[in-house]
Scaffold this motif. Structure first.
Motif, PDB file in Angstrom:
ATOM      1  N   ILE A 244      24.348   9.369 -26.578  1.00 49.86           N
ATOM      2  CA  ILE A 244      23.729  10.684 -26.305  1.00 49.86           C
ATOM      3  C   ILE A 244      24.503  11.730 -25.913  1.00 49.86           C
ATOM      4  O   ILE A 244      25.546  11.285 -24.917  1.00 49.86           O
ATOM      5  CB  ILE A 244      22.660  10.565 -25.423  1.00 49.86           C
ATOM      6  CG1 ILE A 244      21.683  11.923 -25.376  1.00 49.86           C
ATOM      7  CG2 ILE A 244      22.763  10.232 -23.934  1.00 49.86           C
ATOM      8  CD1 ILE A 244      20.158  11.601 -24.767  1.00 49.86           C
ATOM      9  N   GLY A 245      24.674  13.057 -26.229  1.00 52.59           N
ATOM     10  CA  GLY A 245      25.500  14.149 -25.761  1.00 52.59           C
ATOM     11  C   GLY A 245      25.058  15.351 -26.197  1.00 52.59           C
ATOM     12  O   GLY A 245      24.348  15.379 -27.065  1.00 52.59           O
ATOM     13  N   PHE A 246      25.442  16.485 -25.377  1.00 57.98           N
ATOM     14  CA  PHE A 246      25.270  17.903 -25.616  1.00 57.98           C
ATOM     15  C   PHE A 246      26.396  18.491 -25.440  1.00 57.98           C
ATOM     16  O   PHE A 246      27.488  17.939 -24.557  1.00 57.98           O
ATOM     17  CB  PHE A 246      24.079  18.143 -24.735  1.00 57.98           C
ATOM     18  CG  PHE A 246      22.677  17.326 -25.106  1.00 57.98           C
ATOM     19  CD1 PHE A 246      21.880  17.651 -26.107  1.00 57.98           C
ATOM     20  CD2 PHE A 246      22.644  16.313 -24.442  1.00 57.98           C
ATOM     21  CE1 PHE A 246      20.879  17.130 -26.481  1.00 57.98           C
ATOM     22  CE2 PHE A 246      21.175  15.528 -24.589  1.00 57.98           C
ATOM     23  CZ  PHE A 246      20.474  15.935 -25.861  1.00 57.98           C
ATOM     24  N   SER A 247      26.371  19.901 -26.075  1.00 56.08           N
ATOM     25  CA  SER A 247      27.689  20.728 -25.446  1.00 56.08           C
ATOM     26  C   SER A 247      27.246  22.313 -25.683  1.00 56.08           C
ATOM     27  O   SER A 247      26.037  22.469 -26.210  1.00 56.08           O
ATOM     28  CB  SER A 247      29.001  20.570 -26.390  1.00 56.08           C
ATOM     29  OG  SER A 247      28.675  20.798 -27.580  1.00 56.08           O
ATOM     30  N   GLU A 248      28.221  23.171 -25.099  1.00 61.47           N
ATOM     31  CA  GLU A 248      27.955  24.540 -25.527  1.00 61.47           C
ATOM     32  C   GLU A 248      29.497  24.705 -25.723  1.00 61.47           C
ATOM     33  O   GLU A 248      30.529  24.322 -25.004  1.00 61.47           O
ATOM     34  CB  GLU A 248      27.395  25.406 -24.437  1.00 61.47           C
ATOM     35  CG  GLU A 248      25.933  24.933 -24.217  1.00 61.47           C
ATOM     36  CD  GLU A 248      25.131  25.633 -25.098  1.00 61.47           C
ATOM     37  OE1 GLU A 248      25.352  26.188 -26.315  1.00 61.47           O
ATOM     38  OE2 GLU A 248      23.706  25.863 -24.828  1.00 61.47           O
TER      39      GLU A 248
END
Length: 400
Positions: A372-376
């Protein structure tokens, strides 16, 4: 036909230029680099790292793995020394007028030809800056230069162009905003179609089609779609993998606009995610929120990392002292959009300045459990930061 005369005839032909920036901006970059050269006592640079060469000359090509070099003396006009196949792209996209070619089967001809250019400029016995810590300078070329220029002093200059590249100009930031707009359209297009029974290739196809239809060029980093056991590991992507209940699907991609990329990382859960997965998603996004609030011009990368790191310690085995919370992004050519210039990490005493741009992908991948991962992607401003890829980072959950 004489090859040198052929290249001379070719490069003297009129062509409609496709410059990404006004020539004046490139010349301003040259001036900034020459100031660094003066500080280091360098008489000439041999810029063999293609992103730096592109930054100074405008040159763009998907064939960025071929040999190319900018010869940049402290005074006078630069010269491009290119593999023959790259002469056309250099003519189209670069402002540099003096372009020299190297035949396809060049072997030792690269070092010999480069030495001839330096001798022509009377630089053969000077302090010559080379890129020893970056791709582009082969061992053969390095050893050939030493043989051809026995009186020269070869000095590592791998970070000379990186210094001016740190802070983006207003025109560069506009390209990154354009990239972000296309990137967000691709995310909006792909999220509604993801479901169990698809393959990761089918998901990737939607991303590719949308990015290209909306105006992206060829990518610096190919879109990443990772599912199944492949999503337990970083740097894996689509490979005909069926999407199944209980999987998470990692999406990481960014449009290229005049070679500038604003990237995002998002995760989709197939069916209700487990409590550990929900916790990881929550902590990652809380940490990204803390990061974006902590960023201020004048603070250091170390300060920011120390301020926000405690939450990730709950869910990640990576020591907080070595965890990266962001890396520089902007101008890129294959195979990566990462600039490898600066990082948000403990121990990095880099002062954050308005115009610095970062991608902040945070992820947790444990073998045997869904990744799982997220970014901006964001830019430092006078008062904090501007999020270029602002989107809903909530974990997307679809029916199994």
């Amino acid at each position: 036909m004489d090859y040198k005369q052929h290249i001379k005839d070719l490069t003297n032909r009129p062509v409609s230029k496709e410059l990404a920036f006004a020539e004046s901006e490139y010349r301003l970059r040259i001036e900034k680099v020459r100031k660094v050269m003066d500080e280091r006592g360098l008489d000439v640079l041999l810029v063999t790292y293609v992103p730096d060469l592109s930054y100074l000359s405008g040159y763009q090509s998907f064939g960025s793995g071929w040999y190319s070099c900018m010869v940049l003396p402290r005074e006078g006009e630069p010269i491009l020394h290119m593999h023959g196949l790259e002469i056309g792209p250099a003519m189209l996209t670069s402002w540099v007028k003096d372009i020299r070619g190297v035949p396809w089967s060049y072997n030792d001809g690269v070092a010999v030809g480069l030495a001839e250019i330096l001798k022509e400029r009377r630089l053969e016995g000077q302090r010559i800056g080379i890129w020893t810590k970056r791709p582009g300078l082969s061992i053969d070329l390095y050893e050939g230069l030493k043989r051809a220029l026995p009186d020269a002093t070869l000095v590592d200059a791998s970070d000379v162009v990186a210094q001016p590249r740190m802070v983006k100009s207003p025109a560069e930031l506009e390209y990154m905003r354009s990239s972000a707009q296309i990137t967000m359209k691709a995310l909006d297009a792909v999220l509604p179609v993801i479901k169990a029974g698809m393959t990761d290739n089918q998901i990737a196809a939607v991303i590719y089609q949308t990015l290209v239809n909306e105006g992206s060029e060829y990518f610096s980093t190919q879109p990443i779609v990772s599912a199944g056991q492949r999503n337990c590991f970083g740097h894996t992507t689509f490979r005909r993998t069926p999407i199944q209940a209980g999987d998470t699907v990692a999406l990481e991609f960014g449009a290229a606009y005049q070679r500038y990329t604003s990237a995002i990382f998002h995760t989709v859960a197939i069916g209700k995610p487990s409590s550990p997965i929900q916790k990881r998603a929550r902590v990652i996004n809380e940490t990204i929120d803390l990061l974006l609030r902590a960023v201020k011009p004048g603070c250091t990368a170390h300060d920011v990392a120390r301020e926000i790191g405690a939450g990730m310690d709950e869910i990640s085995a990576v020591p907080s002292s070595s965890r990266v919370y962001g890396y520089s992004i902007g101008l890129g050519l294959p195979p990566t959009w990462g600039e490898d210039i600066y990082f948000i990490r403990e121990g990095i005493e880099l002062e954050l300045k308005p115009g610095m741009t970062f991608h902040s992908p945070l992820s947790v991948r444990v073998p045997g459990t869904p990744g799982i991962g997220f970014s901006e992607t964001w830019v430092v401003t006078e008062t904090g930061c501007e999020i270029l890829t602002l989107h809903d980072r909530e974990l997307t959950v679809v029916e199994a």
